[in-house]
Design an enzyme around this catalytic site. Structure first.
Site, PDB file in Angstrom:
ATOM      1  CG  ASP A 184      -1.807   1.228   1.260  1.00  0.00           C
ATOM      2  OD1 ASP A 184      -2.497   1.456   0.255  1.00  0.00           O
ATOM      3  OD2 ASP A 184      -1.805   1.947   2.267  1.00  0.00           O
ATOM      4  CD  GLU A 268      -4.942   0.903  -2.948  1.00  0.00           C
ATOM      5  OE1 GLU A 268      -5.997   1.015  -2.320  1.00  0.00           O
ATOM      6  OE2 GLU A 268      -4.067   1.775  -2.966  1.00  0.00           O
ATOM      7  CG  ASP A 347      -0.277   3.664   5.459  1.00  0.00           C
ATOM      8  OD1 ASP A 347      -1.457   3.962   5.182  1.00  0.00           O
ATOM      9  OD2 ASP A 347       0.607   4.507   5.686  1.00  0.00           O
TER      10      ASP A 347
END
Ligand code: ZN
Length: 363
Positions: A184, A268, A347
């Site tokens: 992330d 992502e 995170d």
């Protein structure tokens, strides 16, 4: 039947006492390695012959008599030190690498149990048992089959301890058993990993940004069309290029590290994420770096045969791995789940959710 060797890396948390023993083990292993290297050199000078692994390994019993501290280290681990040296010499003779070096503490940071007795090391759930160290807490962030583990490597890296577990499995079983990581992008740190580790933003970033802002202020004060304005403009442009190069270099090194460490990488899908307009400047800047970063990971994954999975980014920072919705704005740094009681860096939890989504997509 094709067999494939895979390595899982897990974070381990030794107690203070265990950590002391582990550092001591590392120190003794390093001393053994360096001494064995020296012994080979002396032997070669005197006889112009090479000392073999077997000859050196046969001396271990005698060594323990003279230096009883070596009794605190597992016999297999000591043999592995000599094996490493032997391998270094083999690589040197084969022309693959240079002449073996003496190791300092930064270059000798792990010890290995080359013949793990399968599940014997994992009798206690949530723990790993490296002989002579004791039961050490193991943070296995995904399931693995202890009965397949044939080799245990304990490593100290970046201020943390890791266990690298090697398994040999049939090629067809490998899916889901690969070393996995979710990543992330952070605001405070550059990237957070599902195993709890992080890549910090390089320190020069902030320094460079300040200097750039100053140059830009100087530029804005110059009169339009003046010679000085031209000069100031080229100064700004040069500085932009310098920062871009620094950043590229950092991103190359970071992405290389990830592709070397992990087989299955989840991130992502940024194309979707970018559609959400962002008003936070710092976040936009880190996102820009993140886009290049993913590109680098992407082509390096292809090069090294690793798997990269992009997952839908919606809500990764507001969800717990147990499925619970845990809303938090940017100022909240710690994720605390009321349902499963998971408490961790926000995170890192996002990275875990990203990895979970990737696994669901590939199941
Ligand atoms: Zn939860």
């Amino acid at each position: 039947m094709t067999m494939k060797v895979i390595v899982h890396q897990f974070n381990i948390e030794p107690t203070d006492e265990q950590e002391h023993t582990m550092f001591q083990t590392l120190g003794l292993c390093r001393r053994l390695y360096n001494t064995a290297l020296e012994q080979r050199e002396i032997y070669y000078r005197q006889t112009t012959n090479c000392l073999t692994y077997n000859k050196q390994a046969n001396e271990l019993a005698a060594l323990k008599k003279v230096f009883p501290e070596y009794r605190t280290v597992n016999a297999q681990v000591l043999q592995d030190c000599l094996k490493r040296l032997d391998n270094s010499f083999q690589r040197f003779f084969d022309g693959i690498s240079g002449y073996p070096h003496y190791k300092d503490m930064y270059h000798y940071n792990s010890f290995t149990y080359p013949q793990a007795d399968k599940q014997d090391h994992f009798k206690r759930p949530g723990y790993i048992y490296p002989p002579k160290i004791g039961y050490v807490k193991l943070n296995a962030h995904f399931e693995f089959d202890p009965s397949l583990v044939s080799r245990i490597n304990v490593k100290f890296h970046g201020g943390k301890w890791y266990a690298n577990l090697t398994s040999e499995i049939e090629e067809t079983q490998c899916y889901g058993l690969l070393t996995q990581v979710g990543i992330d992008v952070g605001l405070l740190s550059f990237a957070a990993f599902s195993d709890g580790s992080k890549i910090e933003n390089p320190r020069y970033y902030r320094k460079s940004e300040k200097r750039l802002a100053k140059l830009q202020r100087q530029l804005s004060r110059k009169k339009k069309g003046s010679k000085n304005r031209g000069k100031a403009k080229s100064k700004v442009a040069k500085y932009h290029a310098k920062i871009a190069n620094q950043r590229k270099d950092f991103l190359h090194r970071a992405s290389y590290h990830i592709v070397q460490e992990y087989d299955f990488i989840a991130v992502e899908d940024l194309q979707i994420k970018n559609m959400v307009k962002n008003h936070c400047l710092a976040k936009s800047i880190s996102d820009a770096g993140w886009g290049i970063f993913i590109k680098y990971i992407e082509y390096k994954s292809k090069k090294f045969g690793k798997i990269l999975v992009k997952v839908p980014p919606a809500g990764t920072s507001q969800t717990c791995i147990c499925g619970e919705h845990v809303p938090k704005d940017l100022s909240v740094r710690v994720h605390e789940c009321p349902k499963c009681k998971l408490k961790a860096d926000r995170d890192v939890v996002s990275a875990m959710v990203i990895l979970q989504r990737a696994n669901e997509m590939c199941a």
